[in-house]
Design a protein around this motif. Structure first.
Motif, short mmCIF file in Angstrom:
data_model
loop_
_atom_site.label_atom_id
_atom_site.label_comp_id
_atom_site.label_asym_id
_atom_site.label_seq_id
_atom_site.Cartn_x
_atom_site.Cartn_y
_atom_site.Cartn_z
N SER A 155 25.89 6.10 7.30
CA SER A 155 24.74 5.21 7.45
C SER A 155 24.01 5.19 6.12
CB SER A 155 23.83 5.68 8.59
OG SER A 155 22.87 4.68 8.91
N ARG A 156 22.97 4.42 6.05
CA ARG A 156 22.24 4.33 4.78
C ARG A 156 21.52 5.63 4.47
NH1 ARG A 156 19.36 -1.66 5.47
NH2 ARG A 156 21.00 -2.54 6.81
N GLY A 157 21.62 6.06 3.21
CA GLY A 157 20.96 7.29 2.80
C GLY A 157 20.07 7.11 1.60
N LYS A 158 20.12 5.94 1.00
CA LYS A 158 19.28 5.68 -0.17
C LYS A 158 17.82 5.64 0.24
CE LYS A 158 19.39 2.84 -4.34
NZ LYS A 158 20.08 1.69 -5.00
N ARG A 159 16.98 6.17 -0.57
CA ARG A 159 15.57 6.44 -0.27
C ARG A 159 14.87 5.36 0.58
NH1 ARG A 159 10.93 6.58 -4.90
NH2 ARG A 159 9.32 7.79 -3.83
N SER A 160 14.65 4.18 0.04
CA SER A 160 13.93 3.14 0.78
C SER A 160 14.79 2.42 1.81
CB SER A 160 13.33 2.13 -0.20
OG SER A 160 12.70 1.08 0.48
N GLY A 203 28.04 11.04 -1.84
CA GLY A 203 27.28 9.93 -2.40
C GLY A 203 26.35 9.23 -1.44
N THR A 204 26.06 9.84 -0.30
CA THR A 204 25.22 9.19 0.71
C THR A 204 23.85 8.83 0.18
OG1 THR A 204 26.35 10.36 2.50
CG2 THR A 204 24.20 9.45 3.00
N LEU A 205 23.30 9.65 -0.70
CA LEU A 205 21.96 9.40 -1.22
C LEU A 205 21.86 8.10 -1.99
CD1 LEU A 205 20.99 12.99 -2.45
CD2 LEU A 205 20.12 11.79 -0.43
N ASN A 206 22.98 7.54 -2.40
CA ASN A 206 22.99 6.28 -3.15
C ASN A 206 23.44 5.10 -2.31
OD1 ASN A 206 22.22 7.47 -5.67
ND2 ASN A 206 24.30 8.28 -5.87
N MET A 207 23.52 5.29 -1.00
CA MET A 207 24.07 4.25 -0.15
C MET A 207 23.01 3.39 0.54
SD MET A 207 27.37 5.97 1.71
CE MET A 207 28.76 6.56 0.73
N SER A 208 23.05 2.08 0.24
CA SER A 208 22.36 1.09 1.04
C SER A 208 23.42 0.49 1.95
CB SER A 208 21.72 0.03 0.15
OG SER A 208 20.92 -0.85 0.93
N TRP A 209 23.15 -0.67 2.57
CA TRP A 209 24.12 -1.16 3.55
C TRP A 209 25.47 -1.53 2.93
CZ3 TRP A 209 26.67 -5.72 3.76
CH2 TRP A 209 26.16 -6.83 3.07
N PRO A 210 25.55 -2.13 1.74
CA PRO A 210 26.88 -2.48 1.23
C PRO A 210 27.78 -1.26 1.03
CG PRO A 210 25.18 -3.69 0.04
CD PRO A 210 24.49 -2.62 0.83
#
Length: 441
Positions: A209-214, A262-269
């Motif tokens: 799932s998304r893990g990027k901060r915002s 790399g989850t911390l850098n993941m948005s939806w794409p």
């Protein structure tokens, strides 16, 4: 996007989306420029003489879908529609500048309730629709109640929903069948199955799932609600409650223990990229993005994707169901009556049905219950969307003007949980930072 479609409930939290908006917006006209409807006009009342209204819209599938239908509206009403469309950020900038300059040229505007809507309404940019709606018997009855919660401040309705989305569970049907499992109905079952099916040695992860901060905040929201928490209450940050802390621990733990690198850098794409490459068993994200998983040109597992309602937490299944795009009337428009004719037309069952038949998710219960309205959607996705409606929440982020800073503050706690840091300490810090944002509202 919802439901068992009956008895949807809005909570006070729902309407946090449209908090403390100030001025009563410019009144809606009473119909002085309208002639009586002719028998062949389907009840639409055309304005006297030739009129042209301006629709300022986004470069979006909805806009492309409505353009070919405009001749129908023009024939019925005698009102022509000029469409100016822009990319999303350009749209926000363009409408902000024109509205701030008290421009009279925006008659109808497409807007994002959770992004621009609160600020625009607070600034008095939208005309109230109350007078118009009150003259239309039962006009809003067919809308999902939570979708209307996204375009209201108290009893003041300043827009009508166009496009909706809810959070569903995407899963690999083949992997669950091979393991003899049914789609998880609870968050506990989701965790158990993700743990069982994670095979890091072969590059298969149980959950993504998304893990990027915002960007992570919107997808975290359904977990927060389902654990019994919320972002705020009565102007106070509440992401440090015991229920909220457990939600942070759960979401962060799922990505830490069963998620890909790399989850911390993941948005939806990026999250969808992992799932569509066959590297994840479960994904939770917006229903509106489903074609990214089911289109063979985008997904290597297109024929193996299943959909299920958002799993229930300790407080039940409480996914977001939001109005991602809505339509309103400019407060300074001198053609409000003609603009209302257009707003009423584009949100009618007939037009919503035609658009939804192309895959655009509308907000009318009757269309979601019709074969035509669901023909373009996977059957299990339709059922998931309907099931989500029972206790859906109409916002997926704090409903405040300074939503960007709020999301950053909350995202810090999500990131800390993913990294395995002290969640309690991180949550307390994020709550303080979020409260500071609220204090400036």
């Amino acid at each position: 996007m919802k439901k068992r479609f009956k008895g949807l409930k809005t909570t006070a939290g729902y309407l946090a989306l449209v908090v403390g908006l100030s001025s009563v917006l410019a009144g809606c006209g009473g119909g002085k420029d309208q002639a009586a409807p002719k028998p062949d006009q389907g009840g639409q009342a055309p304005a006297k003489g030739e009129q042209t209204i301006r629709l300022v819209a986004a470069n979006h599938p909805w806009t492309e879908g409505i353009k070919p239908l405009l001749p129908e509206f023009e024939k019925q009403t005698g009102i022509k529609v000029k469409v100016d469309s822009y990319f999303e950020d350009q749209l926000t900038q363009k409408t902000s500048v024109e509205f701030a300059a008290n421009s009279k040229s925006i008659d109808v505007v497409m807007f994002r309730p959770l992004q621009d809507g609160k600020q625009f309404h607070k600034n008095g940019y939208f005309a109230s629709l109350n007078d118009y709606v009150s003259k239309e018997q039962g006009l809003t009855d067919d809308f999902f109640e939570s979708s209307l919660g996204s375009v209201k401040e108290g009893d003041n309705l300043y827009g009508l929903p166009l496009v909706t989305e809810t959070q569903v569970l995407y899963y690999r049907k083949d992997l669950l069948e091979k393991a003899g499992l049914q789609p998880p109905k609870t968050l506990d079952e989701l965790k158990e199955q993700a743990a069982k099916l994670t095979d890091k040695a072969n590059g298969v992860y149980g959950f993504v799932s998304r893990g990027k901060r915002s960007p992570a905040v919107t997808q975290f929201s359904s977990y927060l609600y389902s654990f019994g928490g919320d972002f705020m209450k009565d102007g106070k940050a509440t992401i440090n409650t015991p229920e909220a802390q457990k939600a942070f621990e759960y979401y962060g733990g799922m990505l830490k223990d069963y998620g890909p690198p790399g989850t911390l850098n993941m948005s939806w794409p990026e999250a969808f990229g992992v799932f569509t490459q066959g590297k994840a068993v479960f994904l939770t994200d917006a229903s509106s993005l489903y074609t990214n998983a089911t289109d063979p040109s985008k997904s290597s597992v297109a024929d193996k994707v299943g959909f299920a309602p958002f799993p229930a937490g300790p407080a039940g299944s409480k996914p977001y169901n939001v109005t991602s795009w809505a339509i309103g009337i400019g407060a300074n428009s001198e053609k409000k009556d003609a603009a209302w004719q257009f707003v009423k037309w584009v949100t009618s069952k007939e037009i919503v049905g035609k658009l939804q038949a192309t895959g655009i998710s509308g907000a009318l219960k009757s269309v979601w219950d019709s074969p035509e309205g669901t023909a373009k959607f996977p059957k299990d996705l339709v059922e998931a969307i309907k099931a989500n409606g029972a206790n859906a929440v109409p916002y997926d982020r704090p409903l405040i003007v300074n939503v960007g800073k709020a999301r950053d503050a909350i995202g810090d706690a999500i990131n800390a949980a993913i990294q395995g840091k002290d969640v309690k300490a991180a949550v307390e810090k994020s709550n303080q930072d979020f409260q500071a944002v609220l204090d400036k509202e």
